[in-house]
Motif scaffolding. Sequence first.
Motif, mmCIF file in Angstrom:
data_model
loop_
_atom_site.group_PDB
_atom_site.id
_atom_site.type_symbol
_atom_site.label_atom_id
_atom_site.label_comp_id
_atom_site.label_asym_id
_atom_site.label_seq_id
_atom_site.Cartn_x
_atom_site.Cartn_y
_atom_site.Cartn_z
ATOM 1 N N ILE A 227 -6.071 -11.132 2.275
ATOM 2 C CA ILE A 227 -7.237 -12.036 1.148
ATOM 3 C C ILE A 227 -6.249 -12.447 -0.053
ATOM 4 O O ILE A 227 -5.886 -13.808 -0.238
ATOM 5 N N ALA A 228 -5.489 -11.665 -0.868
ATOM 6 C CA ALA A 228 -5.351 -11.630 -2.011
ATOM 7 C C ALA A 228 -3.865 -12.571 -1.500
ATOM 8 O O ALA A 228 -3.039 -13.198 -2.693
ATOM 9 N N GLY A 229 -3.405 -12.070 -0.986
ATOM 10 C CA GLY A 229 -1.633 -12.651 0.144
ATOM 11 C C GLY A 229 -2.351 -14.399 0.453
ATOM 12 O O GLY A 229 -1.356 -14.730 0.270
ATOM 13 N N LEU A 230 -3.085 -14.098 0.905
ATOM 14 C CA LEU A 230 -3.474 -15.270 2.013
ATOM 15 C C LEU A 230 -3.991 -16.474 0.263
ATOM 16 O O LEU A 230 -3.153 -17.876 0.585
ATOM 17 N N ARG A 231 -4.767 -15.694 -0.376
ATOM 18 C CA ARG A 231 -4.950 -16.982 -2.159
ATOM 19 C C ARG A 231 -3.522 -17.450 -2.596
ATOM 20 O O ARG A 231 -3.984 -18.108 -2.504
ATOM 21 N N ARG A 232 -2.669 -16.762 -2.365
ATOM 22 C CA ARG A 232 -0.799 -16.716 -2.499
ATOM 23 C C ARG A 232 -0.356 -17.532 -2.095
ATOM 24 O O ARG A 232 0.086 -18.263 -2.863
ATOM 25 N N THR A 276 -9.662 -26.093 6.490
ATOM 26 C CA THR A 276 -8.883 -27.758 6.619
ATOM 27 C C THR A 276 -7.866 -27.943 7.502
ATOM 28 O O THR A 276 -6.623 -26.882 7.958
ATOM 29 N N GLU A 277 -7.672 -28.559 8.234
ATOM 30 C CA GLU A 277 -6.695 -28.914 9.403
ATOM 31 C C GLU A 277 -5.301 -28.401 8.840
ATOM 32 O O GLU A 277 -4.491 -27.710 9.531
ATOM 33 N N ALA A 278 -4.979 -28.516 7.826
ATOM 34 C CA ALA A 278 -3.697 -28.868 6.809
ATOM 35 C C ALA A 278 -3.692 -27.421 6.881
ATOM 36 O O ALA A 278 -2.515 -26.619 7.521
ATOM 37 N N ASP A 279 -4.392 -26.755 6.534
ATOM 38 C CA ASP A 279 -4.248 -24.960 6.370
ATOM 39 C C ASP A 279 -4.737 -24.283 7.363
ATOM 40 O O ASP A 279 -3.330 -23.476 7.613
ATOM 41 N N ALA A 280 -5.369 -24.267 8.539
ATOM 42 C CA ALA A 280 -4.816 -24.084 10.291
ATOM 43 C C ALA A 280 -3.631 -24.448 10.363
ATOM 44 O O ALA A 280 -2.636 -23.396 10.808
ATOM 45 N N LYS A 281 -2.843 -25.944 9.527
ATOM 46 C CA LYS A 281 -2.063 -25.233 10.290
ATOM 47 C C LYS A 281 -0.038 -24.795 9.659
ATOM 48 O O LYS A 281 0.416 -23.826 9.901
ATOM 49 N N ALA A 282 -0.971 -24.220 8.418
ATOM 50 C CA ALA A 282 0.706 -24.439 7.513
ATOM 51 C C ALA A 282 0.106 -22.913 7.730
ATOM 52 O O ALA A 282 1.254 -21.990 7.517
ATOM 53 N N VAL A 283 -0.783 -21.580 8.151
ATOM 54 C CA VAL A 283 -0.702 -20.340 8.355
ATOM 55 C C VAL A 283 -0.498 -20.503 10.151
ATOM 56 O O VAL A 283 -1.164 -19.917 10.566
ATOM 57 N N THR A 284 1.123 -20.833 10.211
ATOM 58 C CA THR A 284 1.644 -19.732 11.384
ATOM 59 C C THR A 284 1.226 -18.588 11.856
ATOM 60 O O THR A 284 1.312 -17.911 11.198
ATOM 61 N N GLU A 286 3.928 -16.628 12.703
ATOM 62 C CA GLU A 286 4.664 -15.960 11.482
ATOM 63 C C GLU A 286 4.255 -15.382 9.940
ATOM 64 O O GLU A 286 3.684 -14.435 9.332
ATOM 65 N N VAL A 287 3.858 -16.809 9.884
ATOM 66 C CA VAL A 287 3.058 -16.498 8.006
ATOM 67 C C VAL A 287 1.818 -15.462 8.793
ATOM 68 O O VAL A 287 1.866 -14.554 7.493
ATOM 69 N N LEU A 288 1.068 -15.330 9.738
ATOM 70 C CA LEU A 288 -0.403 -14.334 9.767
ATOM 71 C C LEU A 288 -0.029 -13.252 9.972
ATOM 72 O O LEU A 288 -0.095 -12.236 8.900
ATOM 73 N N ALA A 289 1.674 -13.156 10.997
ATOM 74 C CA ALA A 289 2.024 -10.986 10.814
ATOM 75 C C ALA A 289 2.206 -10.748 9.728
ATOM 76 O O ALA A 289 2.774 -9.788 9.365
ATOM 77 N N ARG A 290 3.038 -12.033 8.894
ATOM 78 C CA ARG A 290 3.307 -11.101 7.604
ATOM 79 C C ARG A 290 2.397 -10.966 7.109
ATOM 80 O O ARG A 290 3.303 -9.103 5.755
ATOM 81 N N LEU A 291 1.220 -11.594 6.826
ATOM 82 C CA LEU A 291 0.255 -11.360 5.860
ATOM 83 C C LEU A 291 -0.432 -9.734 5.900
ATOM 84 O O LEU A 291 -0.736 -9.135 5.432
ATOM 85 N N ALA A 292 -0.340 -9.913 8.186
ATOM 86 C CA ALA A 292 -1.081 -8.859 8.262
ATOM 87 C C ALA A 292 0.006 -8.154 7.912
ATOM 88 O O ALA A 292 -0.789 -6.511 8.000
ATOM 89 N N ASP A 293 0.774 -7.546 8.232
ATOM 90 C CA ASP A 293 2.169 -6.199 8.164
ATOM 91 C C ASP A 293 1.748 -5.967 6.712
ATOM 92 O O ASP A 293 2.163 -4.917 6.425
ATOM 93 N N ARG A 294 2.250 -6.848 5.674
ATOM 94 C CA ARG A 294 1.795 -6.207 4.158
ATOM 95 C C ARG A 294 0.523 -5.779 4.039
ATOM 96 O O ARG A 294 0.998 -4.762 3.251
ATOM 97 N N ALA A 295 -0.242 -6.657 4.328
ATOM 98 C CA ALA A 295 -1.597 -6.279 4.335
ATOM 99 C C ALA A 295 -2.060 -4.124 5.376
ATOM 100 O O ALA A 295 -2.875 -3.525 4.187
ATOM 101 N N ALA A 296 -1.410 -3.787 5.725
ATOM 102 C CA ALA A 296 -1.228 -2.892 6.453
ATOM 103 C C ALA A 296 -0.751 -1.387 6.068
ATOM 104 O O ALA A 296 -0.392 -1.867 5.091
#
Length: 296
Positions: A227-232, A276-284, A286-296
């Motif tokens: 969540i901290a990463g997503l807020r950035r 929002t639709e824009a936010d759903a498209k922004a978190v691709t 690839e972005v999701l995997a990057r955030l999840a890897d950093r959080a793990a």
Amino acid sequence: MSKANHSTIEELQARLTGVGYIADEALVMALHLALRLGRPLLLEGEAGVGKTEVAKALARMLDARMIRLQCYEGLDANAAIYEWNYQRQLLAIKAHELDESADQTEERIFSERYLLRRPLLEAISQETPPVLLIDEIDRADEEFEAYLLEILSDFQVSVPELGTIRATSIPQVILTANGTRDLSDALRRRCLYAFVEFPEPKRELQILKARIPTVGDDLAAQVVRFIAGLRREDLEKKPGIAETLDWVAALVDLNVSALTDDPDALRSSLVCLLKTEADAKAVTPEVLARLADRAA
């Protein structure tokens, strides 16, 4: 000792924690002073940081009724303070039209018996002090703030047909604002003030564990880092505490124990966070995997 009294800042913080609200020291100090001085407290900050929850937690802590006025553009005194029950007045006029003069009728129908109390008048009419939440005051028109000043400074309202109605007991008032527009200096002068930010990771972890005790320690820690990463990220609407709690509940329900275990489930659960639709498209992916890897 009354329910509002507490000896120390630490005692107040412990009492808030006891009703499920994990507050930082600055906010606890603001609440402490608002309670001690009997002053309204204005809370500003982004949507989702937990401002409304402060009032709910305060009501639980004080074992008091919470009365909420949700502000919006076009809000007026009829919806916020009082209005006359016209239908009941008409029925009363019909029932007595042959028995009394016009003056007698007017005096009778403009009495408290026919007054509909809206949130502000209701709040100052309670025998036991309630918590009055004036939510998102910045969404109301500037003119509406003038209605509030008499209540916030003198805890009374003026009804032309009845005169001044003074508070039976003084409510503890919490106002919230999200920065939709600037508030007047007159309103700010009548309030104590605190800016509420998104919680630091350590405090957000405490909130998660307090509100959803079934979540595992590892998953909770990963969620806080994610969540901290997503807020950035460059999002239109950053996820607040309520969205985070919804997401954790969804992950627990989907039997996700680590964010990197099930990419499909993780992707599907983002409906709890992205609004929002824009936010759903922004978190691709690839972005999701990057955030999840950093959080793990």
